[in-house]
Design an enzyme around this catalytic site. Structure first.
Site, PDB file in Angstrom:
ATOM      1  N   HIS A  92      -0.788  16.381  -9.370  1.00 60.79           N
ATOM      2  CA  HIS A  92      -0.884  15.175  -8.520  1.00 60.79           C
ATOM      3  C   HIS A  92      -0.291  15.440  -7.132  1.00 60.79           C
ATOM      4  O   HIS A  92       0.348  14.572  -6.547  1.00 60.79           O
ATOM      5  CB  HIS A  92      -0.162  13.987  -9.158  1.00 60.79           C
ATOM      6  CG  HIS A  92      -0.760  13.534 -10.453  1.00 60.79           C
ATOM      7  ND1 HIS A  92      -1.698  12.543 -10.547  1.00 60.79           N
ATOM      8  CD2 HIS A  92      -0.555  13.956 -11.735  1.00 60.79           C
ATOM      9  CE1 HIS A  92      -2.043  12.369 -11.825  1.00 60.79           C
ATOM     10  NE2 HIS A  92      -1.369  13.217 -12.565  1.00 60.79           N
ATOM     11  N   ASN A 124      -3.283   6.569 -14.899  1.00 58.83           N
ATOM     12  CA  ASN A 124      -4.444   7.226 -14.304  1.00 58.83           C
ATOM     13  C   ASN A 124      -5.594   6.234 -14.185  1.00 58.83           C
ATOM     14  O   ASN A 124      -5.502   5.118 -14.699  1.00 58.83           O
ATOM     15  CB  ASN A 124      -4.898   8.397 -15.193  1.00 58.83           C
ATOM     16  CG  ASN A 124      -4.010   9.628 -15.034  1.00 58.83           C
ATOM     17  OD1 ASN A 124      -3.335   9.796 -14.019  1.00 58.83           O
ATOM     18  ND2 ASN A 124      -4.019  10.479 -16.030  1.00 58.83           N
ATOM     19  N   HIS A 158       8.429   7.929 -12.721  1.00 58.70           N
ATOM     20  CA  HIS A 158       8.896   8.420 -14.021  1.00 58.70           C
ATOM     21  C   HIS A 158       8.533   7.387 -15.096  1.00 58.70           C
ATOM     22  O   HIS A 158       9.006   6.237 -15.021  1.00 58.70           O
ATOM     23  CB  HIS A 158      10.410   8.602 -13.952  1.00 58.70           C
ATOM     24  CG  HIS A 158      11.002   9.255 -15.162  1.00 58.70           C
ATOM     25  ND1 HIS A 158      10.285   9.497 -16.319  1.00 58.70           N
ATOM     26  CD2 HIS A 158      12.239   9.730 -15.409  1.00 58.70           C
ATOM     27  CE1 HIS A 158      11.066  10.073 -17.210  1.00 58.70           C
ATOM     28  NE2 HIS A 158      12.255  10.230 -16.683  1.00 58.70           N
TER      29      HIS A 158
HETATM   30 FE1  HDD Z   1       2.107  13.278 -15.341  1.00 52.12          FE
HETATM   31  C1  HDD Z   1       2.977  13.434 -12.089  1.00 52.12           C
HETATM   32  C2  HDD Z   1       0.177  10.509 -14.714  1.00 52.12           C
HETATM   33  C3  HDD Z   1       0.926  13.353 -18.574  1.00 52.12           C
HETATM   34  C4  HDD Z   1       4.256  15.728 -16.070  1.00 52.12           C
HETATM   35  N1  HDD Z   1       1.660  12.193 -13.721  1.00 52.12           N
HETATM   36  C5  HDD Z   1       2.114  12.414 -12.464  1.00 52.12           C
HETATM   37  C6  HDD Z   1       1.579  11.439 -11.568  1.00 52.12           C
HETATM   38  C7  HDD Z   1       0.778  10.624 -12.304  1.00 52.12           C
HETATM   39  C8  HDD Z   1       0.845  11.093 -13.673  1.00 52.12           C
HETATM   40  C9  HDD Z   1      -0.005   9.439 -11.803  1.00 52.12           C
HETATM   41  C10 HDD Z   1       1.825  11.383 -10.067  1.00 52.12           C
HETATM   42  C11 HDD Z   1       2.944  10.450  -9.735  1.00 52.12           C
HETATM   43  C12 HDD Z   1       3.105  10.391  -8.246  1.00 52.12           C
HETATM   44  O1  HDD Z   1       2.202   9.850  -7.582  1.00 52.12           O
HETATM   45  O2  HDD Z   1       4.116  10.886  -7.756  1.00 52.12           O
HETATM   46  N2  HDD Z   1       0.766  12.206 -16.408  1.00 52.12           N
HETATM   47  C13 HDD Z   1       0.150  11.054 -15.998  1.00 52.12           C
HETATM   48  C14 HDD Z   1      -0.541  10.453 -17.110  1.00 52.12           C
HETATM   49  C15 HDD Z   1      -0.349  11.265 -18.187  1.00 52.12           C
HETATM   50  C16 HDD Z   1       0.487  12.359 -17.750  1.00 52.12           C
HETATM   51  C17 HDD Z   1      -1.320   9.155 -17.041  1.00 52.12           C
HETATM   52  C18 HDD Z   1      -0.830  11.110 -19.587  1.00 52.12           C
HETATM   53  C19 HDD Z   1      -1.063   9.989 -20.155  1.00 52.12           C
HETATM   54  N3  HDD Z   1       2.489  14.370 -17.003  1.00 52.12           N
HETATM   55  C20 HDD Z   1       1.924  14.222 -18.242  1.00 52.12           C
HETATM   56  C21 HDD Z   1       2.586  15.098 -19.178  1.00 52.12           C
HETATM   57  C22 HDD Z   1       3.546  15.773 -18.475  1.00 52.12           C
HETATM   58  C23 HDD Z   1       3.469  15.299 -17.108  1.00 52.12           C
HETATM   59  C24 HDD Z   1       2.255  15.217 -20.647  1.00 52.12           C
HETATM   60  C25 HDD Z   1       4.540  16.797 -18.933  1.00 52.12           C
HETATM   61  C26 HDD Z   1       4.972  16.972 -20.143  1.00 52.12           C
HETATM   62  N4  HDD Z   1       3.331  14.441 -14.253  1.00 52.12           N
HETATM   63  C27 HDD Z   1       4.165  15.358 -14.770  1.00 52.12           C
HETATM   64  C28 HDD Z   1       5.095  15.967 -13.745  1.00 52.12           C
HETATM   65  C29 HDD Z   1       4.692  15.198 -12.454  1.00 52.12           C
HETATM   66  C30 HDD Z   1       3.573  14.302 -12.936  1.00 52.12           C
HETATM   67  C31 HDD Z   1       5.102  17.440 -13.692  1.00 52.12           C
HETATM   68  C32 HDD Z   1       4.371  16.009 -11.220  1.00 52.12           C
HETATM   69  C33 HDD Z   1       5.064  15.347 -10.078  1.00 52.12           C
HETATM   70  C34 HDD Z   1       5.894  14.338 -10.684  1.00 52.12           C
HETATM   71  O3  HDD Z   1       5.755  14.354 -12.036  1.00 52.12           O
HETATM   72  O4  HDD Z   1       6.633  13.571 -10.108  1.00 52.12           O
HETATM   73  O5  HDD Z   1       6.411  15.733 -14.080  1.00 52.12           O
END
Ligand code: HDD
Length: 715
Positions: free
Chosen positions: A79, A152, A343
């Site tokens: 993202h 999402n 978060h």
């Molecule tokens: Fe995630 C970012 C949505 C599964 C780990 N995620 C991130 C963002 C969105 C989502 C919208 C961007 C937030 C922003 O604008 O800063 N993610 C989802 C959805 C998931 C999902 C809807 C499943 C239902 N994500 C998911 C899993 C993991 C992560 C299973 C890790 C185990 N996601 C992350 C992250 C991010 C992230 C690496 C990258 C930047 C951040 O968190 O702040 O931690």
């Protein structure tokens, strides 16, 4: 003026007032160093003689360059590319029966929000129009603390367990040896992984559908994805699924169009959101919930804890409970959009988690990633992340600490600080996790109830219109056509065959290989299938019904509004001024924007001799950046038909199934084009200048977004 921190006039809500405390304004101010020393020369470094070497002593140069050297922070691991806006959430009816969350109880509270939309796979500078999931993350600054709904634009996910997330992302990101391709899933490693993960099939249907190429961030649905819990004052829990429904409807562009937009304006979505808010066309979504009593936990033929499943709206209707309006662009992209830290673990009393194993893993990942991305456990102090609720605890120090905690006590319990800060009882708003009973063995396994990978994939596909089904088949043909390893294509065809044999056959035809007959059981490397057939994915259940809510085309915009749509007027010298004026006024009255395109900027002279200001030239404008075109009448048509770009403009508009209107001489240019079919209901024509009937039917047609039926005519 001594103080350069002045309040922003737009201090309409508590969060805006809070952000104002950190805003700086440079009007009428001297240029200074970071230490506040006024700078006399910002052009030349300090040197030993005019042509001599620069001196180490030059603290002004050193400070400026050092800060510049450290300007970048790591982009988000997923993202990375995003656009955000401020706004508010308003509740329609109290949800007190289900949740004690204050912002969902009190209809008089306007809760400030900050929303970030994103693509998932691409880097920060990649295109907006990639075929991809869109992030839809909402930060609610509630009076009881921050609630982040990090969802999402699709209601399900690729995988069932967070353990697979790094693998999924490694597979979709550019391949590690050559960093190709950027922001695209059409490559071997992604489909290699997917073809070995049947649990991803439902999500694959969504990502291959037009949901993955939205017309605008303002025209997408949002979903919390996981099942969450609502907990009320009596400590009763209900399962809840969150939905955002856009007021402008859910619309997509065509795939060929998406690829061309990426070249013409890779900031298409970012700019669209910014301009809409800037011009006062505030995007709105309604928040809907599906509420399921605890007692119904095992009622369905899918598991509520499985994030690859949705709850069909036909089984549990969506109740609309409030609306969100985005009414302010950020002041500074880095400070707000880039530094905002979402978060799923940021919840408030009245909302709680479920045991969805994907959600559970996410609860760890987000704080962890902020530590490396923002660099300190104090990221909650960054203005955009700061709660508007009172915040006191004994956490101390760390890099870049802003808070100056007074007193000598930083532990609990204490007597020296009078016991402060003290714990809150539940009826004082203290958070207590829902006391779900868990009685289980420690086990590294997946529940058998997660094994049905195809029923909802088939439900999604079967619920689409024929046009939407074609788009899915075409998207798969494109993506798998880019895959070089034949065995991966074959494995995918085998999996598609479990969803729908016609779909598999269509894609197979395009790939020039047969659907493999040998695969009787889906290969499943995802959930630990063993030699005894344990945890093998089950086949599609026969009792599948259609769910109209899953189709975009079966759910046209509630109001069929054309507000904020952009219509290109193809003009040249000698265009009929009345024709232009009448259509422009009609479109503007309906909320759309008429953009005058001509061979040069400045003004053109109409056949009546009036001057018409030009917005864009044919060198800049392109059909893919507009929602429809109007070709006015007038003798200028001869000049117009000679312009090379005009032909391409009309062709693309036609091929991307957009509506075209033409008046008087303007119709000739269409008649002369052999590839525009005479009986095409999406091409509206009138021989009369300033024809009211034409503008009325054009506005009605534009409200339908696309004349997708044309695709059949183009075959
Ligand atoms: Fe995630 C970012 C949505 C599964 C780990 N995620 C991130 C963002 C969105 C989502 C919208 C961007 C937030 C922003 O604008 O800063 N993610 C989802 C959805 C998931 C999902 C809807 C499943 C239902 N994500 C998911 C899993 C993991 C992560 C299973 C890790 C185990 N996601 C992350 C992250 C991010 C992230 C690496 C990258 C930047 C951040 O968190 O702040 O931690």
């Amino acid at each position: 003026m001594k103080n350069s921190k002045k309040p922003n006039p737009d201090n309409s809500d508590e969060k805006q007032r809070d952000l104002d405390l950190n805003k700086s304004h440079a009007e009428n101010q001297f240029l200074t160093t970071n230490q506040g020393v006024k700078i006399n020369d910002n052009n030349n470094s300090l040197k030993s003689g005019e042509r001599g070497p620069s001196l180490l002593e030059d603290f002004i140069l050193r400070e400026k360059i050092t800060h510049f050297d450290h300007e970048r922070i790591p982009e988000r691991i997923v993202h990375a590319r995003g656009s955000a806006a401020h706004g508010y959430f308003e509740l329609y009816n109290s949800m007190e029966k289900y949740t004690k969350a204050g912002f969902l109880n009190n209809t008089s509270i306007k809760t400030p929000v900050f929303v970030r939309f994103s693509t998932v796979a691409g880097s920060r500078g990649s295109t907006d129009l990639a075929r991809d999931v869109r992030g839809f993350a909402v930060k609610f600054y509630t009076q009881e603390g921050i609630f982040d709904l990090v969802g999402n634009n699709m209601p399900v996910f690729f995988i069932q367990d967070a353990m697979k997330f790094p693998d999924l992302i490694h597979a979709v990101k550019p391949e590690p040896h050559n960093e190709i391709p950027q922001a695209a899933s059409a490559h071997d490693t992604f489909w290699d992984f997917i073809s070995l993960m049947p649990e991803s099939m439902h999500m694959i249907m969504w990502v291959m559908s037009d949901r993955a190429i939205p017309r605008s961030l303002r025209m997408m649905e949002g979903f919390g994805v996981h099942t969450f819990r609502f907990v009320n004052k009596q400590n009763e829990s209900h399962f809840v699924k969150f939905h955002w429904k856009p007021k402008l409807g859910t619309h997509a562009v065509a795939w060929d169009e998406a690829q061309k937009i990426s070249g013409k304006n890779s900031d298409f979505h970012k700019q669209d959101l910014w301009e809409a808010i800037d011009s006062g066309n505030f995007p709105e979504w309604e928040l809907g919930v599906q509420i399921i009593p605890e007692s119904d936990e095992h009622k369905y033929d899918f598991d509520l804890l499985d994030p690859t499943k949705l709850v069909p709206e036909e089984l549990v209707p969506v109740t609309i409970i409030g609306k969100m309006v985005l009414n302010k662009n950020p002041d500074n992209f880095f400070a707000e959009t880039e530094q905002v830290a979402f978060h799923p673990g940021h919840i408030v009393p009245g909302i709680d988690f479920t045991n969805d194993p994907l959600l559970q893993g996410r609860l760890f990942s987000y704080t962890d990633t902020q530590l490396s991305r923002l660099g300190s456990p104090n990221f909650h102090e960054i203005p955009i992340n700061r709660t508007i609720a009172p915040m006191h605890n004994n956490q101390r120090d760390g890099h870049m600490r802003q808070e100056i905690a007074t007193g000598k006590v930083s532990y609990h319990p204490n007597s020296l600080g009078g016991g402060c800060p003290f714990q809150a009882k539940i009826d004082e708003g203290g958070f207590a996790s829902f006391n779900e009973r868990i009685d289980a063995h420690k086990i590294r396994e997946r529940s058998e109830s997660f094994s049905d990978h195809f029923s909802q994939a088939a439900l999604f596909y079967n619920s689409q219109t024929a046009i939407e089904q074609d788009h899915i088949a075409n998207a798969l043909s494109f993506e798998l056509g880019k895959v070089e390893t034949v065995a991966i294509r074959e494995r995918m065809l085998g999996l598609l065959n479990f969803i729908n044999s016609e779909l598999a056959a269509k894609v197979a035809k395009s790939l020039g290989i047969p659907v493999p007959k040998t695969i009787e059981k889906p290969i499943n490397h995802g959930v630990g299938a063993d030699d005894n057939g344990h945890h093998e994915p089950t086949k599609v259940k026969q009792n599948i019904q259609n769910s109209d809510a899953l189709s975009m085309l079966k759910n046209p915009t509630i109001s069929n509004t054309i507000a904020t749509r952009q219509i290109a007027f193809l003009c040249a010298e000698g265009v009929n001024g009345d024709s232009v004026k009448a259509m422009k006024t009609a479109l503007q009255n309906a909320g759309a924007k008429a953009v005058i395109i001509a061979p040069h900027l400045g003004t053109i002279v109409s056949e009546e001799g009036t001057e018409i200001p030009v917005d864009q030239t044919y060198k800049i404008a392109a059909s893919v950046l507009f929602d429809g075109i109007f070709i006015p009448g007038g003798k200028g048509i001869d000049a117009l038909s000679k312009i090379k770009e005009v032909k391409e403009f009309i062709n693309d508009t036609y091929n991307h199934c957009k509506f075209i209107a033409a008046e008087a001489e303007g119709t000739q240019i269409l008649k002369n084009k052999g590839d525009i079919k005479e009986k095409d209901a999406g091409v509206l024509q009138s021989e009369t200048i300033a024809d009211k009937a034409l503008s009325t039917s054009f506005i009605k047609a534009l409200g339908r977004h696309r004349f997708w039926e044309r695709e059949k005519m183009l075959e």
